[in-house]
Design a protein around this motif. Structure first.
Motif, PDB file in Angstrom:
ATOM      1  N   VAL A  56       0.843  -1.194   0.000  1.00 18.24           N
ATOM      2  CA  VAL A  56       0.000   0.000   0.000  1.00 18.24           C
ATOM      3  C   VAL A  56       0.883   1.251   0.000  1.00 18.24           C
ATOM      4  CG1 VAL A  56      -1.636   1.337   1.379  1.00 18.24           C
ATOM      5  CG2 VAL A  56      -1.950  -1.116   1.101  1.00 18.24           C
ATOM      6  N   LEU A  57       1.920   1.203   0.822  1.00 20.88           N
ATOM      7  CA  LEU A  57       2.841   2.343   0.867  1.00 20.88           C
ATOM      8  C   LEU A  57       3.582   2.508  -0.442  1.00 20.88           C
ATOM      9  CD1 LEU A  57       4.657   2.151   4.314  1.00 20.88           C
ATOM     10  CD2 LEU A  57       3.011   3.867   3.526  1.00 20.88           C
ATOM     11  N   ALA A  58       3.893   1.382  -1.087  1.00 23.45           N
ATOM     12  CA  ALA A  58       4.666   1.423  -2.329  1.00 23.45           C
ATOM     13  C   ALA A  58       3.785   1.750  -3.535  1.00 23.45           C
ATOM     14  CB  ALA A  58       5.367   0.087  -2.544  1.00 23.45           C
ATOM     15  N   ASP A  82       3.930   7.794  -7.422  1.00 26.51           N
ATOM     16  CA  ASP A  82       3.491   8.640  -6.295  1.00 26.51           C
ATOM     17  C   ASP A  82       4.341   8.343  -5.058  1.00 26.51           C
ATOM     18  OD1 ASP A  82       1.489   9.573  -7.889  1.00 26.51           O
ATOM     19  OD2 ASP A  82      -0.164   8.600  -6.799  1.00 26.51           O
ATOM     20  N   ALA A  83       4.540   7.047  -4.796  1.00 27.67           N
ATOM     21  CA  ALA A  83       5.294   6.635  -3.612  1.00 27.67           C
ATOM     22  C   ALA A  83       6.699   7.224  -3.660  1.00 27.67           C
ATOM     23  CB  ALA A  83       5.345   5.119  -3.521  1.00 27.67           C
ATOM     24  N   MET A  84       7.335   7.079  -4.809  1.00 27.00           N
ATOM     25  CA  MET A  84       8.708   7.572  -4.973  1.00 27.00           C
ATOM     26  C   MET A  84       8.773   9.086  -4.793  1.00 27.00           C
ATOM     27  SD  MET A  84      11.351   5.616  -5.555  1.00 27.00           S
ATOM     28  CE  MET A  84      12.273   6.471  -4.305  1.00 27.00           C
ATOM     29  N   ILE A  88       9.208   7.335  -0.703  1.00 27.26           N
ATOM     30  CA  ILE A  88       9.067   5.960  -0.219  1.00 27.26           C
ATOM     31  C   ILE A  88       9.566   4.994  -1.293  1.00 27.26           C
ATOM     32  CG2 ILE A  88       7.441   4.169   0.527  1.00 27.26           C
ATOM     33  CD1 ILE A  88       5.571   6.505   1.363  1.00 27.26           C
ATOM     34  N   GLY A  89      10.499   4.130  -0.926  1.00 28.45           N
ATOM     35  CA  GLY A  89      11.034   3.154  -1.877  1.00 28.45           C
ATOM     36  C   GLY A  89      10.992   1.764  -1.277  1.00 28.45           C
ATOM     37  N   ALA A 165      14.832   8.152  -2.063  1.00 25.26           N
ATOM     38  CA  ALA A 165      14.019   7.550  -0.998  1.00 25.26           C
ATOM     39  C   ALA A 165      14.463   8.021   0.386  1.00 25.26           C
ATOM     40  CB  ALA A 165      14.108   6.033  -1.078  1.00 25.26           C
ATOM     41  N   GLU A 166      13.493   8.393   1.206  1.00 23.73           N
ATOM     42  CA  GLU A 166      13.751   8.757   2.602  1.00 23.73           C
ATOM     43  C   GLU A 166      13.306   7.621   3.519  1.00 23.73           C
ATOM     44  OE1 GLU A 166      15.227  11.442   3.987  1.00 23.73           O
ATOM     45  OE2 GLU A 166      15.807  11.890   1.928  1.00 23.73           O
ATOM     46  N   VAL A 167      12.293   6.896   3.066  1.00 27.38           N
ATOM     47  CA  VAL A 167      11.813   5.733   3.810  1.00 27.38           C
ATOM     48  C   VAL A 167      12.071   4.507   2.935  1.00 27.38           C
ATOM     49  CG1 VAL A 167       9.807   4.545   4.759  1.00 27.38           C
ATOM     50  CG2 VAL A 167       9.997   7.038   4.967  1.00 27.38           C
ATOM     51  N   LEU A 168      12.839   3.577   3.478  1.00 26.72           N
ATOM     52  CA  LEU A 168      13.199   2.398   2.709  1.00 26.72           C
ATOM     53  C   LEU A 168      12.445   1.195   3.265  1.00 26.72           C
ATOM     54  CD1 LEU A 168      15.474   2.391   0.564  1.00 26.72           C
ATOM     55  CD2 LEU A 168      16.780   1.052   2.195  1.00 26.72           C
ATOM     56  N   ILE A 169      11.715   0.507   2.396  1.00 26.02           N
ATOM     57  CA  ILE A 169      10.986  -0.676   2.842  1.00 26.02           C
ATOM     58  C   ILE A 169      11.684  -1.902   2.276  1.00 26.02           C
ATOM     59  CG2 ILE A 169       8.773  -1.874   2.843  1.00 26.02           C
ATOM     60  CD1 ILE A 169       7.527   0.902   2.108  1.00 26.02           C
ATOM     61  N   LEU A 170      12.058  -2.826   3.148  1.00 25.72           N
ATOM     62  CA  LEU A 170      12.773  -4.025   2.714  1.00 25.72           C
ATOM     63  C   LEU A 170      11.951  -5.247   3.115  1.00 25.72           C
ATOM     64  CD1 LEU A 170      16.190  -2.805   4.108  1.00 25.72           C
ATOM     65  CD2 LEU A 170      15.620  -2.952   1.686  1.00 25.72           C
ATOM     66  N   ASP A 171      11.431  -5.956   2.116  1.00 27.47           N
ATOM     67  CA  ASP A 171      10.565  -7.105   2.394  1.00 27.47           C
ATOM     68  C   ASP A 171      11.396  -8.383   2.391  1.00 27.47           C
ATOM     69  OD1 ASP A 171       8.516  -8.871   2.750  1.00 27.47           O
ATOM     70  OD2 ASP A 171       7.267  -8.125   1.102  1.00 27.47           O
ATOM     71  N   GLU A 172      11.662  -8.907   3.562  1.00 24.97           N
ATOM     72  CA  GLU A 172      12.505 -10.097   3.753  1.00 24.97           C
ATOM     73  C   GLU A 172      13.795 -10.026   2.958  1.00 24.97           C
ATOM     74  OE1 GLU A 172      10.686 -13.968   3.998  1.00 24.97           O
ATOM     75  OE2 GLU A 172       8.734 -13.025   4.288  1.00 24.97           O
ATOM     76  N   PRO A 173      14.571  -8.963   3.174  1.00 29.00           N
ATOM     77  CA  PRO A 173      15.771  -8.777   2.364  1.00 29.00           C
ATOM     78  C   PRO A 173      16.842  -9.823   2.623  1.00 29.00           C
ATOM     79  CG  PRO A 173      15.770  -7.222   4.180  1.00 29.00           C
ATOM     80  CD  PRO A 173      14.430  -7.902   4.198  1.00 29.00           C
ATOM     81  N   THR A 174      16.873 -10.395   3.813  1.00 28.15           N
ATOM     82  CA  THR A 174      17.983 -11.297   4.114  1.00 28.15           C
ATOM     83  C   THR A 174      17.652 -12.765   3.865  1.00 28.15           C
ATOM     84  OG1 THR A 174      17.322 -11.376   6.430  1.00 28.15           O
ATOM     85  CG2 THR A 174      18.975  -9.745   5.831  1.00 28.15           C
TER      86      THR A 174
END
Ligand SMILES: Nc1ncnc2c1ncn2[C@@H]1O[C@H](COP(=O)(O)OP(=O)(O)OP(=O)(O)O)[C@@H](O)[C@H]1O
Ligand SMILES: [Mg+2]
Length: 512
Positions: A56-58, A82-84, A88-89, A165-174
């Motif tokens: 939703v944020l992305a 819009d997000a970018m 927001i990234g 990006a000021e807010v970085l969203i990482l979905d299960e990056p590791t």
């Protein structure tokens, strides 16, 4: 839920976010807040709604209700663009760069042409600046297909920083990284937050949560159930918040009773996709009722090893013998017919067909056989019944057996593959990183499931980077380094230090 009072304005707030999909309430009135310089860990079981909330944020999904505020001002996010623009990234769970392009081309791909002049040299310089600043070690001219997953992920992050990006969203990056790559990534995130950026990161690894986050929010079946400061909690508490019960992290296992040899690998040599020698004369065997673990840092030949055994990759010399039959360089279908199952490391590409139903994906290996087919006729009702049983047994969260797999959460896609492969296995199970992307409860059950397979007389080859997993699940452990086996040890006599030395290239003989 009460939010703690803070001095500054949150960079990001989500208020009462609700999202429905057919048959699923994916997010139910969820609140979230994030302050500059903070790392928020977003936790929850597979299918709890983490990726959905972040999408939703992305700008990929629209909430059915709820509000989003950036620096205190309400905003609408209708597209990734819009997000970018709002800073927001997001790096997605199954990210995808264009493989045939360079880093620089990928970084500017999709940007409006009015926003930049197509000057790859300038782009390259800026990439180099960012790369140096965060020590990302990314070369703007490098081709994506030549990079490891870890490097590709750094390109994704670089792309987001490039775009502001000021807010970085990482979905299960590791989930797909080696332990060293995971450390590097966490260092990068730390540096970014120390410079005032913020991050939300999704993970199933509790030690990472403890080490790298400031706050934790836990979702359960789409609802926000806890908000805690990381320093006030523990891995055990967090597991309980997610699952709603105590997770024991304990493996119950009797000593193995090995029978006759199922898999014999004899002096196998094979090349990798780049034409370099990946297996340099590998030999070992696995018996019925035995689990052989393969330890090693990813990229030391494990992938090629699993692929030569399952027929996906050719050997240059040497032999693969399965149940006394020479299966060297046989086709994957012939190998499947001999009772071999494979949980591949690259699941999205190799494990499933996203546009097919969960039921058909589950039946994919069994459909040629009775009872699903009789006298050459396929019985959809039997497929449905079998699928329902497997969905229950493996706790796959899906609205129906007829739902397309691509609509399932990452962990539930993984469970679909596990159910199919473990269900169809009759001689050898080749499992690469089977617990990757699974929540704590599902991890516990898949480990026990492999032991149950062993106790049913199967031979199991388990590739993993998690030494705790290898030591608790396997009977013996072979350590790979640079295409060689450094040594094979009994799991109950092994220790982390010794395994680590062999992973670094010291042969077993020299350890004694
Ligand atoms: N595009 C979609 N269409 C239909 N259902 C969806 C869609 N995307 C997600 N869902 C459903 O929403 C629920 C939440 O999924 P989500 O991907 O957010 O879970 P998650 O917490 O990220 O889980 P995981 O840890 O397995 O990645 C699941 O039941 C999933 O099947
Ligand atoms: Mg997810």
């Amino acid at each position: 839920m009460e939010n703690v009072q803070k001095e500054s304005v949150p960079i990001l707030e989500m208020l009462g976010i609700t999202i429905r999909f057919p048959g699923v309430l994916a997010n139910d009135n969820v609140d979230l807040e994030l302050f500059p310089g903070e790392v928020l860990a977003l936790l929850g079981e597979n299918g709890a709604g983490k990726s959905t909330l972040m999408n939703v944020l992305a700008g990929l999904y629209r909430a059915d209700s709820g509000r989003i505020l950036i620096k205190g001002k309400e905003v609408e996010i209708n597209s990734p663009k819009d997000a970018m623009a709002l800073g927001i990234g997001m790096v997605h769970q199954n990210f995808k760069l264009v493989e045939t392009m360079t880093v620089a081309e990928n970084v500017i791909l999709g940007l409006d042409s009015e926003d930049f002049i197509l000057d790859l040299k300038k782009v390259g310089n800026r990439i180099r600046e960012i790369s140096d600043h965060y020590n990302l070690k990314v070369d703007p001219g490098a081709m994506i297909w030549q990079m490891s997953v870890g490097e590709q992920q750094r390109v994704e992050i670089l792309k987001l920083i490039y775009r502001g990006a000021e807010v970085l969203i990482l979905d299960e990056p590791t989930a797909v990284l080696t332990p060293q790559e995971a450390k590097d990534l966490n260092r990068i995130v730390k540096q970014m937050t120390s410079e005032g950026k913020s991050a939300i990161f999704i993970t199933h690894k509790m030690d990472e949560v403890m080490e790298f986050s400031d706050w934790v929010r836990v979702l359960q079946k789409g609802r926000l159930v806890s908000v805690v400061k990381t320093k006030d909690t523990s891995p055990k508490d967090l597991s309980r918040m997610m699952v709603g019960r105590e997770v024991l992290f304990r493996i119950e296992k009797e000593p193995s009773v090995p029978g006759e040899v199922v898999l014999k690998v004899e002096n196998v040599v094979a090349m990798n996709d780049k034409g370099l020698k990946a297996l340099k004369g590998i030999s070992f065997s696995i018996r019925k009722g035995e689990i052989l673990g393969i330890a090693g840092v990813a990229g030391n030949g494990q992938r090629e090893l699993t692929e030569v055994i399952t027929g996906l990759h050719k050997v240059v010399s040497g032999k693969i013998i399965i149940e006394n039959t020479d299966m060297t360089n046989k086709s994957p279908l012939e190998i499947i017919k001999s009772g071999v199952s494979h949980i591949p490391s690259d699941r999205v590409a190799m494990g499933i067909v996203g546009d097919m139903s969960v039921a058909n994906n589950l039946a994919m290996k069994e459909y040629r056989k009775e009872p699903l087919t009789k006298y050459g006729i396929l019985h959809p009702k039997r497929i449905f019944t079998m699928a329902k049983k497997m969905i229950t047994a493996f706790m796959i969260a899906t609205p129906s057996p007829l739902t397309n797999v691509k609509f399932l959460s990452g962990g539930n896609i993984q469970k679909t593959i596990l159910a199919r492969e473990i269900g169809a296995c009759s001689s050898l199970l080749v499992a690469a990183y089977p617990a990757r992307g699974l929540d704590v409860g599902a991890t516990e059950s898949v480990r026990n499931e492999m032991i149950a397979e062993r106790d049913n007389g199967r031979a199991v080859l388990l590739v993993s980077e998690d030494l705790d997993e290898l030591m608790s699940v396997s009977d013996r452990i072979a350590v790979m380094n640079g295409g060689h086996i450094m040594g094979i040890v009994d799991a109950d006599k092994s220790d982390i230090a010794g395994l680590g030395m062999m992973m670094a290239g010291v042969p077993l003989e020299e350890l004694k």
